[in-house]
Design a protein around this motif. Sequence first.
Motif, PDB file in Angstrom:
ATOM      1  N   GLY A  83       3.353  91.990  13.676  1.00 20.41           N
ATOM      2  CA  GLY A  83       2.376  91.112  13.033  1.00 20.41           C
ATOM      3  C   GLY A  83       1.596  91.807  11.942  1.00 20.41           C
ATOM      4  O   GLY A  83       0.408  91.530  11.761  1.00 20.41           O
ATOM      5  N   LEU A  93       3.867  88.675   8.874  1.00 19.31           N
ATOM      6  CA  LEU A  93       2.997  87.520   8.651  1.00 19.31           C
ATOM      7  C   LEU A  93       3.347  86.786   7.359  1.00 19.31           C
ATOM      8  O   LEU A  93       3.307  85.553   7.306  1.00 19.31           O
ATOM      9  CB  LEU A  93       1.535  87.974   8.629  1.00 19.31           C
ATOM     10  N   ALA A 141       6.448  84.815   8.016  1.00 23.60           N
ATOM     11  CA  ALA A 141       6.138  83.632   8.824  1.00 23.60           C
ATOM     12  C   ALA A 141       5.544  82.519   7.972  1.00 23.60           C
ATOM     13  O   ALA A 141       5.855  81.336   8.164  1.00 23.60           O
ATOM     14  CB  ALA A 141       5.175  83.999   9.953  1.00 23.60           C
ATOM     15  N   ARG A 142       4.691  82.886   6.998  1.00 21.22           N
ATOM     16  CA  ARG A 142       4.109  81.865   6.124  1.00 21.22           C
ATOM     17  C   ARG A 142       5.186  81.208   5.249  1.00 21.22           C
ATOM     18  O   ARG A 142       5.194  79.998   5.054  1.00 21.22           O
ATOM     19  CB  ARG A 142       3.023  82.468   5.230  1.00 21.22           C
ATOM     20  N   VAL A 197       5.973  84.946  16.029  1.00 19.63           N
ATOM     21  CA  VAL A 197       5.626  86.329  15.689  1.00 19.63           C
ATOM     22  C   VAL A 197       5.097  87.028  16.942  1.00 19.63           C
ATOM     23  O   VAL A 197       4.156  86.535  17.585  1.00 19.63           O
ATOM     24  CB  VAL A 197       4.570  86.389  14.578  1.00 19.63           C
ATOM     25  N   GLU A 256       3.355  90.472  18.212  1.00 17.68           N
ATOM     26  CA  GLU A 256       2.638  91.676  17.783  1.00 17.68           C
ATOM     27  C   GLU A 256       2.200  92.457  19.019  1.00 17.68           C
ATOM     28  O   GLU A 256       1.528  91.925  19.901  1.00 17.68           O
ATOM     29  CB  GLU A 256       1.416  91.292  16.942  1.00 17.68           C
ATOM     30  N   ARG A 278      -5.455  91.652  18.902  1.00 12.33           N
ATOM     31  CA  ARG A 278      -5.957  91.091  17.653  1.00 12.33           C
ATOM     32  C   ARG A 278      -7.028  91.989  17.043  1.00 12.33           C
ATOM     33  O   ARG A 278      -7.044  92.206  15.821  1.00 12.33           O
ATOM     34  CB  ARG A 278      -6.523  89.687  17.908  1.00 12.33           C
ATOM     35  N   VAL A 328      -3.714  86.355   9.237  1.00 18.94           N
ATOM     36  CA  VAL A 328      -3.900  85.993  10.645  1.00 18.94           C
ATOM     37  C   VAL A 328      -4.657  84.670  10.758  1.00 18.94           C
ATOM     38  O   VAL A 328      -4.303  83.789  11.563  1.00 18.94           O
ATOM     39  CB  VAL A 328      -4.631  87.119  11.400  1.00 18.94           C
ATOM     40  N   GLN A 382      -2.339  81.890  10.013  1.00 22.87           N
ATOM     41  CA  GLN A 382      -1.325  81.743  11.060  1.00 22.87           C
ATOM     42  C   GLN A 382      -1.897  81.036  12.281  1.00 22.87           C
ATOM     43  O   GLN A 382      -1.259  80.146  12.869  1.00 22.87           O
ATOM     44  CB  GLN A 382      -0.801  83.132  11.447  1.00 22.87           C
ATOM     45  N   LEU A 398       1.698  82.976  16.888  1.00 24.58           N
ATOM     46  CA  LEU A 398       1.462  84.409  16.737  1.00 24.58           C
ATOM     47  C   LEU A 398       0.883  84.909  18.044  1.00 24.58           C
ATOM     48  O   LEU A 398      -0.218  84.514  18.434  1.00 24.58           O
ATOM     49  CB  LEU A 398       0.495  84.658  15.575  1.00 24.58           C
ATOM     50  N   PHE A 439      -0.510  87.996  20.179  1.00 24.07           N
ATOM     51  CA  PHE A 439      -1.005  89.368  20.182  1.00 24.07           C
ATOM     52  C   PHE A 439      -0.776  89.994  21.561  1.00 24.07           C
ATOM     53  O   PHE A 439      -0.587  89.293  22.557  1.00 24.07           O
ATOM     54  CB  PHE A 439      -2.495  89.400  19.843  1.00 24.07           C
TER      55      PHE A 439
END
Length: 392
Positions: free
Chosen positions: A10, A15, A18-19, A30, A32, A36, A110, A113, A120, A122
Motif C-alpha cells: 500500500g 495505491l 488501485a486508483r 490492496v 498492506e 495505517r 489513502v 482509497q 485497502l 492495513f
Amino acid sequence: MRTTVGIIGGGPAGLVLARFLHRAGIDCVVLESRTREYVLGRQRAGMLEQGTVDALRAVGAARRLDLEGLVHHGIELRFDRERHHIDFPVLTGGRTVTVYAQTELVKDLVALQLAAGPPLLFAAEALAVERPESDAPVVRFLHEGREQTLVCDWVVGCDGSHGVARAAFPAGAGRTYTHDFPYSWLGVLADVPPSCEELVYARHERGFALHSMRSPRVSRLYLQVPNGTRADDWPDDRIWDELAARFALDADWTLNRGPITSKAVTPMRGQVHEPMRHGRLLLAGDAAHIVPPTGAKGLNLAVSDVRVLARAFTALHTTGSTRLLDGYSDQCLERVWQATRFSCDMTRMLHVQPDGDAFDHRMQLARLRRITASRHAAAELAANYTGLPLPP
C-alpha cells in the motif's frame, strides 16, 4: 476473497495502480502489511517528475499537490566553491519537477482509497503468492489474527525487494543485478526554511552533500558518509558544520540552521530484477528495481511502472487482449535501465570514492565542467532528471 487484481503493498505504486483500476471499472484489493499509522508516518523521497504529477492528476489525487507542491525549474550544481544553475524549462521545452513529500502523497491516496474504494486492508501481511502460473493465483495473508486467501486473476507485487512477490519467482525464472556503493547517505529533516530556492547538489573533497526541502518551512539535507556510520555518531552541530563546509561558496551565501527533527543513514545501492513478470504475477516499483537516490528516480519509476500496467489492464478489460500485459516487462525494463544508468552516473560524478586518487578527482570535475559548459550535456541531464516520456 476474490478479485480481478490483487495488489500487495500500500505504498505509492500500489495505491496509484488501485486508483487507475478503480477509474477503469476493474476491481482490485490492496493488502498492506503495516498499520495505517505507520504508513501515514513513514518518510520517503518527494521529488516528482512531470509524468508523475500528470498521473496523480489523472487519478484525482492532485488537489493538495497542486496547492502545496513546490514547482522547481532546475537544480544547482556546486563544485570548486562555484554555483551553476541547470534550467529545466529552457533545456527541455518547458518541463519541471515538483517537490511534494511522499508522506503527504500517501495521505492523499489513502484518503481517496478509503472514501471511494476499492478495498485497502492495513496490517494485512502477505505470506505467499501461490500458483502464479495458473489462471487463478492465490495470495495467502494474515489479517485480524487469522490466515485468509485472496484469489485473483492477476497479482501485482508492490511490496519491495524483500517482499513475498519477488520471492514467488521460482529458481531460474529471473535474475537480480545488484551494485552496492562504498558509501551511504546521512539524511536529516530540520525545522528551518530552505537556504535555496532549488535543490543543490554539491561535490566537495570531503564528500557529497544535497540540500532539498519538504516545504517552505522544512529542509531536507544529506551528507555522504562511510558505510557502517551510525546516525548517533553525528551530533547536530557536527552535521550543520559539515553541511556548511561542503556547500561553501566564494560568493556570499549562508546555510540556515535549525532544530533537526530526525536523522537516519541509508546505504546506496542499485538493483534490477529481470523479468518483471512470471505467469500472472507482475512486479512494480521497489519489488522490481532500486536506484541510488541521487537521480530522484525511485518513486517516479514506481509510478511509471503502474501507469504502464494500468494501460495494459484497461486494454485487457475493454478488448480482451493481453498484448500490452505480455510486453509489460520489456517496456518497463528499458526505462528502468536508463533511469538506473542516469542515477549511477550522477552518483559517481558527485561522490568522493573512498579509494579514489587525484586522477579520479580531476575526472569528476571534468564531467561537471562539461555539463555546465555545454548546452547539449546540460540538456541531457535535464531530460533525464525531469523524466523520459513514456512510449505512446
